[in-house]
Design a protein around this motif. Structure first.
Motif, PDB file in Angstrom:
ATOM      1  N   VAL A 121       0.839  -1.201   0.000  1.00  0.00           N
ATOM      2  CA  VAL A 121       0.000   0.000   0.000  1.00  0.00           C
ATOM      3  C   VAL A 121       0.874   1.251   0.000  1.00  0.00           C
ATOM      4  N   ARG A 122       1.949   1.215   0.758  1.00  0.00           N
ATOM      5  CA  ARG A 122       2.856   2.367   0.826  1.00  0.00           C
ATOM      6  C   ARG A 122       3.430   2.692  -0.552  1.00  0.00           C
ATOM      7  N   ASP A 123       3.930   1.667  -1.258  1.00  0.00           N
ATOM      8  CA  ASP A 123       4.512   1.904  -2.572  1.00  0.00           C
ATOM      9  C   ASP A 123       3.454   2.300  -3.586  1.00  0.00           C
ATOM     10  N   ALA A 124       2.266   1.709  -3.478  1.00  0.00           N
ATOM     11  CA  ALA A 124       1.188   2.044  -4.401  1.00  0.00           C
ATOM     12  C   ALA A 124       0.821   3.509  -4.295  1.00  0.00           C
ATOM     13  N   SER A 125       0.711   4.013  -3.079  1.00  0.00           N
ATOM     14  CA  SER A 125       0.366   5.418  -2.878  1.00  0.00           C
ATOM     15  C   SER A 125       1.422   6.330  -3.488  1.00  0.00           C
ATOM     16  N   ARG A 126       2.677   5.932  -3.376  1.00  0.00           N
ATOM     17  CA  ARG A 126       3.776   6.747  -3.913  1.00  0.00           C
ATOM     18  C   ARG A 126       3.840   6.678  -5.431  1.00  0.00           C
ATOM     19  N   LEU A 127       3.487   5.530  -6.002  1.00  0.00           N
ATOM     20  CA  LEU A 127       3.657   5.312  -7.437  1.00  0.00           C
ATOM     21  C   LEU A 127       2.446   5.725  -8.271  1.00  0.00           C
ATOM     22  N   CYS A 128       1.302   5.955  -7.649  1.00  0.00           N
ATOM     23  CA  CYS A 128       0.098   6.327  -8.402  1.00  0.00           C
ATOM     24  C   CYS A 128       0.362   7.552  -9.280  1.00  0.00           C
ATOM     25  N   ARG A 129      -0.047   7.465 -10.509  1.00  0.00           N
ATOM     26  CA  ARG A 129       0.203   8.556 -11.452  1.00  0.00           C
ATOM     27  C   ARG A 129      -0.638   9.786 -11.148  1.00  0.00           C
ATOM     28  N   TYR A 130      -1.897   9.593 -10.757  1.00  0.00           N
ATOM     29  CA  TYR A 130      -2.809  10.710 -10.564  1.00  0.00           C
ATOM     30  C   TYR A 130      -3.380  10.717  -9.145  1.00  0.00           C
ATOM     31  N   PRO A 131      -3.739  11.891  -8.629  1.00  0.00           N
ATOM     32  CA  PRO A 131      -4.332  11.966  -7.282  1.00  0.00           C
ATOM     33  C   PRO A 131      -5.600  11.138  -7.139  1.00  0.00           C
ATOM     34  N   TRP A 132      -6.428  11.063  -8.185  1.00  0.00           N
ATOM     35  CA  TRP A 132      -7.675  10.326  -8.058  1.00  0.00           C
ATOM     36  C   TRP A 132      -7.414   8.836  -7.835  1.00  0.00           C
ATOM     37  N   MET A 133      -6.279   8.336  -8.312  1.00  0.00           N
ATOM     38  CA  MET A 133      -5.945   6.941  -8.079  1.00  0.00           C
ATOM     39  C   MET A 133      -5.594   6.701  -6.611  1.00  0.00           C
ATOM     40  N   ARG A 134      -4.945   7.688  -5.980  1.00  0.00           N
ATOM     41  CA  ARG A 134      -4.660   7.567  -4.550  1.00  0.00           C
ATOM     42  C   ARG A 134      -5.952   7.607  -3.748  1.00  0.00           C
ATOM     43  N   GLU A 135      -6.918   8.394  -4.212  1.00  0.00           N
ATOM     44  CA  GLU A 135      -8.216   8.433  -3.550  1.00  0.00           C
ATOM     45  C   GLU A 135      -8.915   7.074  -3.671  1.00  0.00           C
ATOM     46  N   ALA A 136      -8.821   6.459  -4.846  1.00  0.00           N
ATOM     47  CA  ALA A 136      -9.415   5.136  -5.037  1.00  0.00           C
ATOM     48  C   ALA A 136      -8.734   4.108  -4.140  1.00  0.00           C
ATOM     49  N   LEU A 137      -7.414   4.216  -4.003  1.00  0.00           N
ATOM     50  CA  LEU A 137      -6.668   3.319  -3.122  1.00  0.00           C
ATOM     51  C   LEU A 137      -7.120   3.491  -1.673  1.00  0.00           C
ATOM     52  N   ALA A 138      -7.328   4.739  -1.253  1.00  0.00           N
ATOM     53  CA  ALA A 138      -7.804   5.004   0.103  1.00  0.00           C
ATOM     54  C   ALA A 138      -9.192   4.405   0.317  1.00  0.00           C
ATOM     55  N   SER A 139     -10.053   4.522  -0.677  1.00  0.00           N
ATOM     56  CA  SER A 139     -11.401   3.940  -0.581  1.00  0.00           C
ATOM     57  C   SER A 139     -11.332   2.421  -0.497  1.00  0.00           C
ATOM     58  N   CYS A 140     -10.406   1.838  -1.254  1.00  0.00           N
ATOM     59  CA  CYS A 140     -10.226   0.388  -1.224  1.00  0.00           C
ATOM     60  C   CYS A 140      -9.772  -0.061   0.158  1.00  0.00           C
ATOM     61  N   LEU A 141      -8.845   0.677   0.735  1.00  0.00           N
ATOM     62  CA  LEU A 141      -8.343   0.355   2.067  1.00  0.00           C
ATOM     63  C   LEU A 141      -9.465   0.456   3.100  1.00  0.00           C
ATOM     64  N   GLU A 142     -10.303   1.466   2.976  1.00  0.00           N
ATOM     65  CA  GLU A 142     -11.429   1.634   3.898  1.00  0.00           C
ATOM     66  C   GLU A 142     -12.401   0.469   3.762  1.00  0.00           C
ATOM     67  N   LEU A 143     -12.711   0.090   2.522  1.00  0.00           N
ATOM     68  CA  LEU A 143     -13.640  -1.007   2.277  1.00  0.00           C
ATOM     69  C   LEU A 143     -13.119  -2.312   2.877  1.00  0.00           C
ATOM     70  N   LEU A 144     -11.853  -2.598   2.637  1.00  0.00           N
ATOM     71  CA  LEU A 144     -11.278  -3.849   3.118  1.00  0.00           C
ATOM     72  C   LEU A 144     -11.100  -3.843   4.632  1.00  0.00           C
ATOM     73  N   SER A 145     -10.847  -2.669   5.207  1.00  0.00           N
ATOM     74  CA  SER A 145     -10.643  -2.601   6.654  1.00  0.00           C
ATOM     75  C   SER A 145     -11.902  -2.986   7.401  1.00  0.00           C
ATOM     76  N   GLU A 146     -13.063  -2.666   6.838  1.00  0.00           N
ATOM     77  CA  GLU A 146     -14.322  -2.985   7.502  1.00  0.00           C
ATOM     78  C   GLU A 146     -14.524  -4.498   7.588  1.00  0.00           C
ATOM     79  N   SER A 147     -14.310  -5.201   6.480  1.00  0.00           N
ATOM     80  CA  SER A 147     -14.487  -6.651   6.494  1.00  0.00           C
ATOM     81  C   SER A 147     -13.375  -7.332   7.279  1.00  0.00           C
ATOM     82  N   HIS A 148     -12.158  -6.798   7.180  1.00  0.00           N
ATOM     83  CA  HIS A 148     -11.025  -7.388   7.885  1.00  0.00           C
ATOM     84  C   HIS A 148     -11.184  -7.214   9.392  1.00  0.00           C
TER      85      HIS A 148
END
Length: 224
Positions: A141-168
């Motif tokens: 996740v750390r590298d993904a956030s750094r490597l994302c080309r656009y800010p909206w992709m980092r936002e999508a990554l954050a949403s994914c992390l939030e979604l998975l954190s709930e089930s986890h």
């Protein structure tokens, strides 16, 4: 050897809405089997594009003979060569952006509206249709956030992390409850030792989920 799966080409079936080209994509992910910390266990799949050093998530045009979820699944297969279980009930979000060739344009030409989903990867193909232009790599996740080309992709990554954190978090709570019941039956005095451990050494692995499970942006910032 070439892939037996053929990628769709052309835009004769492309869907548009108010001048925006509709795009569907996903964040392919997997969880390491060991550990209880989601940040540690989670890996996401990103792909490269020609002549660029940063990475993106699989995405592409949504066409008129498929649903948005079918389009996201197809793009993951064509661009990254992966298949799995798409979370169809919860979109990671909707974003508007411009294609890379139209970043400086002031008109709607090249404008896109994208829908992103989370895809739990179950199969990785050795060969895939766009293998020559898109190389895939698993990253933290750390590298993904750094490597994302656009800010909206980092936002999508954050949403994914939030979604998975709930089930986890739910899985951890169920596991903890089961362990507590076993200890209560087999070792009555464990309750008091547990209370001592709670005071002297808080559980690090549960901190993210119990204290702030709905703040993925801060969670990503904390590890980057």
């Amino acid at each position: 050897m070439s892939s037996a799966i053929l990628a769709r080409v052309g835009r004769h079936k492309q869907l548009y809405e108010n001048g925006f080209r509709l795009v569907a994509g996903c964040i392919p992910y997997r969880l390491k089997p060991e550990g209880t910390d989601l940040i540690y266990r989670l890996e996401v799949l990103m792909i490269s594009t020609p002549k660029r050093h940063d990475l993106v998530f699989p995405k592409g045009g949504w066409e008129n003979d498929e649903t948005v979820c079918e389009a996201a699944i197809r793009e993951a297969l064509e661009e990254a060569g992966v298949e799995g279980i798409l979370n169809q009930e919860t979109k990671l979000g909707e974003w508007t952006f411009r294609s890379k060739s139209r970043q400086s344009s002031s008109s709607n030409e090249g404008a896109c509206k994208g829908y992103m989903f989370a895809l739990e990867v179950k199969k990785e193909h050795e060969f895939w249709p766009e293998q020559s232009t898109h190389k895939r790599t698993w990253v933290s996740v750390r590298d993904a956030s750094r490597l994302c080309r656009y800010p909206w992709m980092r936002e999508a990554l954050a949403s994914c992390l939030e979604l998975l954190s709930e089930s986890h978090s739910s899985e951890i709570e169920r596991s903890s409850s089961a362990t507590k019941r076993e200890n209560d039956v087999s070792e009555p005095s464990s309750y008091y030792r547990s209370r001592e451990n709670d005071i002297s050494e808080p559980s690090k692995s549960n901190y993210y989920f119990n204290v702030n499970p709905t703040a993925p942006e801060r969670a990503i910032d904390a590890i980057c």
